[in-house]
Design an enzyme around this catalytic site. Sequence first.
Site, mmCIF file in Angstrom:
data_model
loop_
_atom_site.group_PDB
_atom_site.id
_atom_site.type_symbol
_atom_site.label_atom_id
_atom_site.label_comp_id
_atom_site.label_asym_id
_atom_site.label_seq_id
_atom_site.Cartn_x
_atom_site.Cartn_y
_atom_site.Cartn_z
ATOM 1 N N THR A 152 -0.346 9.713 1.592
ATOM 2 C CA THR A 152 -0.384 8.688 0.562
ATOM 3 C C THR A 152 -1.785 8.610 0.007
ATOM 4 O O THR A 152 -2.651 9.376 0.387
ATOM 5 C CB THR A 152 0.038 7.332 1.124
ATOM 6 O OG1 THR A 152 0.042 6.390 0.066
ATOM 7 C CG2 THR A 152 -0.915 6.869 2.197
ATOM 8 N N LYS A 178 -2.558 2.000 1.519
ATOM 9 C CA LYS A 178 -2.684 1.438 0.180
ATOM 10 C C LYS A 178 -2.125 2.437 -0.819
ATOM 11 O O LYS A 178 -2.127 3.655 -0.594
ATOM 12 C CB LYS A 178 -4.130 1.083 -0.163
ATOM 13 C CG LYS A 178 -5.108 2.234 -0.274
ATOM 14 C CD LYS A 178 -5.157 2.990 -1.568
ATOM 15 C CE LYS A 178 -5.314 2.091 -2.756
ATOM 16 N NZ LYS A 178 -5.248 2.875 -4.043
#
Length: 406
Positions: A190, A179
């Site tokens: 991330t 996400k």
Amino acid sequence: MAVGLHDFPLIPEIKGVRIGVTEAGIKKANKKDLVLFELCEGASVAGVFTQNAFCAAPVRICQKHLSTTNSRYLLVNTGNANAGTGKSGLENALKTCDALALQVGVDVDAVLPFSTGVIGEPLQVNKIIDAIPAAIANLSADNWNAAGVGIMTTDTLPKGSVRTFEFEGRTYTVAGISKGAGMIRPNMATMLGYVFSDISMDEDLLHSILKDVVNKSFNRITVDSDTSTNDSCIAVATGMASNVKLTSINEPLTQVFISAFTEVMQELAHAIVRDGEGATKFVTVEVVGAVEQQDATKTAFEIAHSPLVKTALFASDPNWGRILAVVGRAGVENLDVDKVQLHINGFEIARDGGRSPDYLEEHGQKAMAPDEIHICIDLGMGKESDMVWTTDFSHEYVTINAEYRT
């Protein structure tokens, strides 16, 4: 809008992994916002985390728990980052770990917590604790899509990737979800990423591979140059494929795994860029002809971060002088601007430091019109290169972040 983002893939069962998804009502009602991963005993687990010094409470706990015992559960909440929350943030994150550990019968260190959402607000710990039984009851081997939805914040679509390969008559799977859409310049991984395989692999080897591959994937993406307080990327090898446990990077099966693992990680990283907040362009920035790779890397990121370049990309405006200006200020030692070349989507824009004699304005317009753009700078100095992926800046990006808390 998402730029060329494919539908969520059909991810097969990965033996040794079950997923539960439920609604805790952390920020909004009727939203899947709590995800639980259950791992089999003996699974190897590796993680990399944000380098932001203001890292979130769950990041600090994850790092501690990973170093002390075998991980069995990953507990993920959206809607609240539990960052900038001081001592109470650590206490609240540990309370969620304690509550889960008590209900499933494991040591608290076997639980890894993850949070994403608004920074600086107290975690609504009771809502998470109250929802844990529902997440446990929902545990299933095929909840991948629901998990992809459950970890979303400003994402418009869930992000997943999968590769299956065979080696010496045995089938292996690598799959993951991620996400992220804003506050993206990972500087390790991330915002949240989870990749799983049924392969059997030594934990130290898995961690070494993870660190190397994030530098080729999540560490090469940027949406807005902001490194999150909560960046976490976890790799899990359950061992349920029953191969002889891999301990060396030189083993043939390890090399095949790395190839599949890299493809999954890069696809998940690209998906974050494609779904960047307000993005209308998916942009590859490639720098070649550098003496040192770090010069190629920093030049590529300087271009990717430039608001003037990103707004020109949004407008499909071939204002290529902005790109040359960034190259000139990127800090490349002994740069000879008279050797610099610029191509955009295959069109030669600049040659020997100035406008190409073959360039026409209509070439620039054609180069900048597509929603996927490849910018290539040749520094003309050496043989090193690097590549990063980014987006444009649109009106919608400003709106999303201006209204983020409302």
